[in-house]
Write an enzyme that holds these catalytic residues in place. Structure first.
Site, PDB file in Angstrom:
ATOM      1  N   GLY A  10       0.735  -1.305   0.106  1.00  0.00           N
ATOM      2  CA  GLY A  10      -0.019   0.002  -0.026  1.00  0.00           C
ATOM      3  C   GLY A  10       0.883   1.038  -0.032  1.00  0.00           C
ATOM      4  N   THR A 100      -7.805   7.548  11.239  1.00  0.00           N
ATOM      5  CA  THR A 100      -8.098   8.712  10.426  1.00  0.00           C
ATOM      6  C   THR A 100      -8.848   9.881  11.138  1.00  0.00           C
ATOM      7  OG1 THR A 100      -9.441   8.954   8.288  1.00  0.00           O
ATOM      8  CG2 THR A 100     -10.320   7.308   9.697  1.00  0.00           C
ATOM      9  N   TYR A 124     -16.659   4.378   5.985  1.00  0.00           N
ATOM     10  CA  TYR A 124     -15.206   4.116   6.285  1.00  0.00           C
ATOM     11  C   TYR A 124     -14.776   4.628   7.666  1.00  0.00           C
ATOM     12  CZ  TYR A 124     -10.054   5.513   5.862  1.00  0.00           C
ATOM     13  OH  TYR A 124      -8.745   5.460   6.196  1.00  0.00           O
ATOM     14  N   LYS A 128     -13.262   2.452  10.984  1.00  0.00           N
ATOM     15  CA  LYS A 128     -11.816   3.002  11.568  1.00  0.00           C
ATOM     16  C   LYS A 128     -12.061   3.212  12.976  1.00  0.00           C
ATOM     17  CE  LYS A 128      -8.294   3.197   9.717  1.00  0.00           C
ATOM     18  NZ  LYS A 128      -7.401   2.140   9.243  1.00  0.00           N
TER      19      LYS A 128
HETATM   20  N1  LIG Z   1      -5.220   7.220   2.368  1.00  0.00           N
HETATM   21  C1  LIG Z   1      -5.658   8.244   3.009  1.00  0.00           C
HETATM   22  O1  LIG Z   1      -5.776   9.455   2.670  1.00  0.00           O
HETATM   23  C2  LIG Z   1      -5.568   7.963   4.658  1.00  0.00           C
HETATM   24  C3  LIG Z   1      -6.018   8.923   5.360  1.00  0.00           C
HETATM   25  C4  LIG Z   1      -5.884   8.711   6.995  1.00  0.00           C
HETATM   26  C5  LIG Z   1      -5.664   7.659   7.234  1.00  0.00           C
HETATM   27  N2  LIG Z   1      -5.210   6.454   6.353  1.00  0.00           N
HETATM   28  C6  LIG Z   1      -4.959   5.202   7.071  1.00  0.00           C
HETATM   29  O2  LIG Z   1      -3.745   5.094   6.848  1.00  0.00           O
HETATM   30  C7  LIG Z   1      -3.100   3.451   6.593  1.00  0.00           C
HETATM   31  C8  LIG Z   1      -2.552   3.423   5.531  1.00  0.00           C
HETATM   32  O3  LIG Z   1      -3.278   3.715   4.123  1.00  0.00           O
HETATM   33  P1  LIG Z   1      -2.887   3.725   2.637  1.00  0.00           P
HETATM   34  O4  LIG Z   1      -3.552   4.875   1.958  1.00  0.00           O
HETATM   35  O5  LIG Z   1      -1.537   3.331   2.780  1.00  0.00           O
HETATM   36  O6  LIG Z   1      -3.853   2.364   2.353  1.00  0.00           O
HETATM   37  P2  LIG Z   1      -3.626   1.705   0.870  1.00  0.00           P
HETATM   38  O7  LIG Z   1      -2.685   2.210  -0.114  1.00  0.00           O
HETATM   39  O8  LIG Z   1      -5.220   1.661   0.380  1.00  0.00           O
HETATM   40  O9  LIG Z   1      -3.053  -0.019   1.129  1.00  0.00           O
HETATM   41  C9  LIG Z   1      -3.974  -0.653   1.960  1.00  0.00           C
HETATM   42  C10 LIG Z   1      -3.319  -2.027   1.770  1.00  0.00           C
HETATM   43  O10 LIG Z   1      -4.330  -2.762   2.546  1.00  0.00           O
HETATM   44  C11 LIG Z   1      -3.960  -4.210   1.846  1.00  0.00           C
HETATM   45  N3  LIG Z   1      -5.298  -4.976   1.992  1.00  0.00           N
HETATM   46  C12 LIG Z   1      -6.278  -4.838   1.471  1.00  0.00           C
HETATM   47  N4  LIG Z   1      -7.160  -6.065   1.578  1.00  0.00           N
HETATM   48  C13 LIG Z   1      -6.343  -6.700   2.340  1.00  0.00           C
HETATM   49  C14 LIG Z   1      -6.788  -8.184   2.992  1.00  0.00           C
HETATM   50  N5  LIG Z   1      -7.866  -8.670   2.997  1.00  0.00           N
HETATM   51  N6  LIG Z   1      -5.885  -8.700   3.630  1.00  0.00           N
HETATM   52  C15 LIG Z   1      -4.430  -8.011   3.841  1.00  0.00           C
HETATM   53  N7  LIG Z   1      -4.198  -6.632   3.456  1.00  0.00           N
HETATM   54  C16 LIG Z   1      -5.101  -6.305   2.682  1.00  0.00           C
HETATM   55  C17 LIG Z   1      -3.957  -4.030   0.447  1.00  0.00           C
HETATM   56  O11 LIG Z   1      -2.707  -4.839   0.199  1.00  0.00           O
HETATM   57  P3  LIG Z   1      -2.351  -5.776  -1.170  1.00  0.00           P
HETATM   58  O12 LIG Z   1      -2.184  -4.379  -2.019  1.00  0.00           O
HETATM   59  O13 LIG Z   1      -1.280  -6.604  -1.077  1.00  0.00           O
HETATM   60  O14 LIG Z   1      -3.892  -6.179  -1.912  1.00  0.00           O
HETATM   61  C18 LIG Z   1      -3.367  -2.726   0.343  1.00  0.00           C
HETATM   62  O15 LIG Z   1      -2.058  -2.510  -0.143  1.00  0.00           O
HETATM   63  C19 LIG Z   1      -4.734   3.027   6.850  1.00  0.00           C
HETATM   64  O16 LIG Z   1      -4.962   2.593   7.923  1.00  0.00           O
HETATM   65  C20 LIG Z   1      -5.649   3.964   6.302  1.00  0.00           C
HETATM   66  O17 LIG Z   1      -6.837   3.903   7.141  1.00  0.00           O
HETATM   67  C21 LIG Z   1      -5.327   6.766   5.094  1.00  0.00           C
END
Ligand SMILES: NC(=O)c1ccc[n+]([C@@H]2O[C@H](COP(=O)([O-])OP(=O)(O)OC[C@H]3O[C@@H](n4cnc5c(N)ncnc54)[C@H](OP(=O)(O)O)[C@@H]3O)[C@@H](O)[C@H]2O)c1
Length: 304
Positions: A10, A100, A124, A128
């Site tokens: 991710g 988040t 979402y 969370k």
């Molecule tokens: N994106 C934002 O703006 C934002 C804002 C605030 C907080 N956050 C939090 O920050 C953290 C990181 O977010 P991110 O943006 O890096 O997320 P991301 O890029 O969407 O990556 C999430 C990862 O979760 C994995 N995943 C999905 N289904 C799965 C499963 N069944 N089993 C195991 N792994 C699984 C995927 O792995 P695969 O690729 O291997 O399938 C993916 O690489 C999260 O907790 C998110 O809630 C994000």
């Protein structure tokens, strides 16, 4: 020290690939290695791996898709972190988990504190929040870092969308009515690494746990972020960036308008803070440039 990392493909999880591994053995897992929607698989995997730290970056992070897939979203964002926390507790390991700004409804006009009332507007955010609450009742030693508006040089995110769209469009309409602090995943990964070092050098029972806000310093709107991206990316085409209101659409998740998180508790507890969002953006744009060999190639690479 052995670290179990989830979500290693991710945006955030992949940043840990480039970090120093001399001090720790890192077991990196994506969904193929460890399916976090399968409770028994999680328990077996963690018991075999016996990590001293679990860093859980995996999430169902597509806010709009979550509105239509709430069961899959809750499995990954609420059930999995709780099972990880229970297993961490069993092993006396530290769980580092990310939450988040979407746990709030955005009705405040000054930065949210960790103790402020939560009231998510979308599936979402609710999932969370359920993850946070489940971790809290697991008795695990856990650090929950609430992030907001994260982006990186890779993956699907606002920065890359703006660079890609600037290639085709003469005018971009970008919401100017949401406020937040764009935060790079690189900065969050570096801070996490620092926390792991601090944990390793401390008496485990003295290490601070609980919920902490962690975002870049400063504030802007999506419109301000888009303008700054295009002004800092010298070879990108510069379409007109027109401020708009957030589109309301039944198939989109509702977004809070005000997403600023106060990081005072984090700074007071751990003694450091993330850099201003503009500095982080500059660093990530350098990385985008390196990934694309030269600025001229930005927008010519379909991967952006
Ligand atoms: N994106 C934002 O703006 C934002 C804002 C605030 C907080 N956050 C939090 O920050 C953290 C990181 O977010 P991110 O943006 O890096 O997320 P991301 O890029 O969407 O990556 C999430 C990862 O979760 C994995 N995943 C999905 N289904 C799965 C499963 N069944 N089993 C195991 N792994 C699984 C995927 O792995 P695969 O690729 O291997 O399938 C993916 O690489 C999260 O907790 C998110 O809630 C994000």
């Amino acid at each position: 020290m052995r670290i179990l990392l989830t979500g290693s493909n991710g945006q955030l999880g992949s940043e840990f690939r480039t970090l120093d591994r001399s001090a720790a053995e890192v077991i990196s897992t994506g969904s193929r290695e460890l399916d976090l929607t399968d409770e028994q698989e999680i328990r077996h995997f963690v018991r075999d791996a016996k990590p001293s730290v679990i860093i859980n970056t995996a999430a169902f992070s597509d806010m709009d898709a979550a509105e239509r897939n709430w069961d899959a979203c809750f499995a990954l964002n609420a059930m999995a972190p709780v099972v990880l926390a229970e297993e961490a507790h069993r092993l006396d390991a530290l769980l580092i988990h990310y939450s988040t700004d979407q746990v709030f409804d955005g009705s405040k006009t000054e930065p949210y504190l960790e103790c402020d009332r939560t009231s998510p507007l979308n599936v979402y955010g609710a999932s969370k929040l359920a993850g946070e609450q489940g971790i809290a009742s697991s008795f695990a030693r856990a650090l929950i870092l609430r992030l907001g508006w994260i982006y990186s040089a890779r993956g699907e995110n606002f920065l890359r969308s703006i660079l890609r769209l600037s290639r085709y469009s003469n005018e971009l309409h970008v919401a100017a009515d949401q406020i937040g602090a764009p935060t790079s995943t690189k900065a969050v990964a570096r801070a996490t690494e620092r926390l792991v070092h601090m944990y390793n050098g401390s008496r485990k029972t003295d290490f601070p746990t609980g919920i902490f806000h962690l975002t870049a310093q400063g504030a802007t709107t999506w419109h301000g972020f888009a303008e700054t991206i295009l002004s800092m990316a010298p070879a990108a085409r510069r379409p007109l960036v027109t401020p708009t209101e957030t589109a309301e659409n039944a198939s989109f998740a509702k977004r809070p308008r005000y997403c600023l998180l106060s990081c005072r508790k984090f700074v007071a507890t751990f003694g450091f803070e993330l850099s201003p969002w503009e500095e982080q953006l500059e660093e990530v744009l350098h990385e985008v440039r390196d990934l694309n060999t030269s600025w001229e190639l930005i927008g010519c690479d379909e991967a952006i």
